[in-house]
Design a protein around this motif. Sequence first.
Motif, PDB file in Angstrom:
ATOM      1  N   ASN A   1       0.840  -1.192   0.000  1.00  0.00           N
ATOM      2  CA  ASN A   1       0.000   0.000   0.000  1.00  0.00           C
ATOM      3  C   ASN A   1       0.881   1.249   0.000  1.00  0.00           C
TER       4      ASN A   1
ATOM      5  N   VAL B   1       2.482   4.932  -0.577  1.00  0.00           N
ATOM      6  CA  VAL B   1       1.892   6.269  -0.598  1.00  0.00           C
ATOM      7  C   VAL B   1       1.926   6.785  -2.030  1.00  0.00           C
TER       8      VAL B   1
ATOM      9  N   GLU C   1      -4.867  13.067  -3.053  1.00  0.00           N
ATOM     10  CA  GLU C   1      -4.368  11.687  -3.056  1.00  0.00           C
ATOM     11  C   GLU C   1      -5.516  10.783  -3.501  1.00  0.00           C
ATOM     12  N   PRO C   2      -5.221   9.706  -4.181  1.00  0.00           N
ATOM     13  CA  PRO C   2      -6.299   8.823  -4.658  1.00  0.00           C
ATOM     14  C   PRO C   2      -7.152   8.255  -3.538  1.00  0.00           C
ATOM     15  N   ARG C   3      -6.627   8.230  -2.313  1.00  0.00           N
ATOM     16  CA  ARG C   3      -7.384   7.623  -1.215  1.00  0.00           C
ATOM     17  C   ARG C   3      -8.424   8.579  -0.604  1.00  0.00           C
ATOM     18  N   VAL C   4      -8.470   9.832  -1.043  1.00  0.00           N
ATOM     19  CA  VAL C   4      -9.394  10.806  -0.443  1.00  0.00           C
ATOM     20  C   VAL C   4     -10.827  10.476  -0.868  1.00  0.00           C
ATOM     21  N   THR C   5     -11.711  10.371   0.109  1.00  0.00           N
ATOM     22  CA  THR C   5     -13.113  10.076  -0.218  1.00  0.00           C
ATOM     23  C   THR C   5     -13.775  11.316  -0.813  1.00  0.00           C
TER      24      THR C   5
ATOM     25  N   THR D   1     -17.065   6.394  -1.305  1.00  0.00           N
ATOM     26  CA  THR D   1     -16.545   6.441  -2.672  1.00  0.00           C
ATOM     27  C   THR D   1     -15.375   7.413  -2.737  1.00  0.00           C
ATOM     28  N   LEU D   2     -14.482   7.163  -3.660  1.00  0.00           N
ATOM     29  CA  LEU D   2     -13.288   8.004  -3.779  1.00  0.00           C
ATOM     30  C   LEU D   2     -13.541   9.157  -4.744  1.00  0.00           C
TER      31      LEU D   2
END
Length: 239
Positions: free
Chosen positions: A66, A68, A88-92, A132-133
Amino acid sequence: MTTPTDCQHCGDAPASESTAEPTLKASQPSRRRFLQSAAAAATIGAAPHLRAQTQAPAASSAPQSNPVVPPRPVTLTVNGRAYTLQLEPRVTLLDALREYVGLMGTKKGCDRGQCGACTVLVDGRRINSCLTLAVMHEGENITTVEGLASNGALSPIQRAFIEHDAFQCGYCTPGQLCSATAVLSEFRDGAASTVSADVRARPAALTDDEIRERMSGNICRCGAYANIVAAVRAAHDNA
Ligand code: FES
Ligand code: FES
């Protein structure tokens, strides 16, 4: 059996009585044995912990599963306006709306898809924005509670909520309003629900049972449900 001259504690032969130095030397083997025994016992007792400690470097030297990923530009269209954000791609989507766009109307309740406080509309469909992202919604039209009114006029469901006193603390209300907006259009489009008599046919009427079922993903901890149902029914009847 120990002889009277043996040590009563460890069974070792007695140390020489001539000088202190021989005494020290004679006691070294037994002390060493004692320390070795103690170390072995401690090692056995702590084995699982030590195993975890010794395995940790091996795990960290393995390829990261995983890693960064740095922020990248993401363009979201919210309430008709485009926002280009470094995300960042992980931000909802929920965090993007609140923390990056600055629209705080959408609420974070559970952050795990259980309460509906974060409900927004994406291309007219209601979704839980905490599940959802943000990067998944480039090119789509996102509507938050701030976008329900137009030209300074409240939407019919917003007016109905006020007229029917369909809130108390108001924390769930943005999600309720977005969800109710979608319920009205889903019903207009003929979508059945699990309480419709025939799920293959257009439901005949938006009954209170239909409203309760269709709004069941939005929790109100104040318990304003009766007035919420009345507001949705009124907005539907007056449409
Ligand atoms: S905050 Fe998203 S469902 Fe509760
Ligand atoms: S009005 Fe308070 S949680 Fe619904």
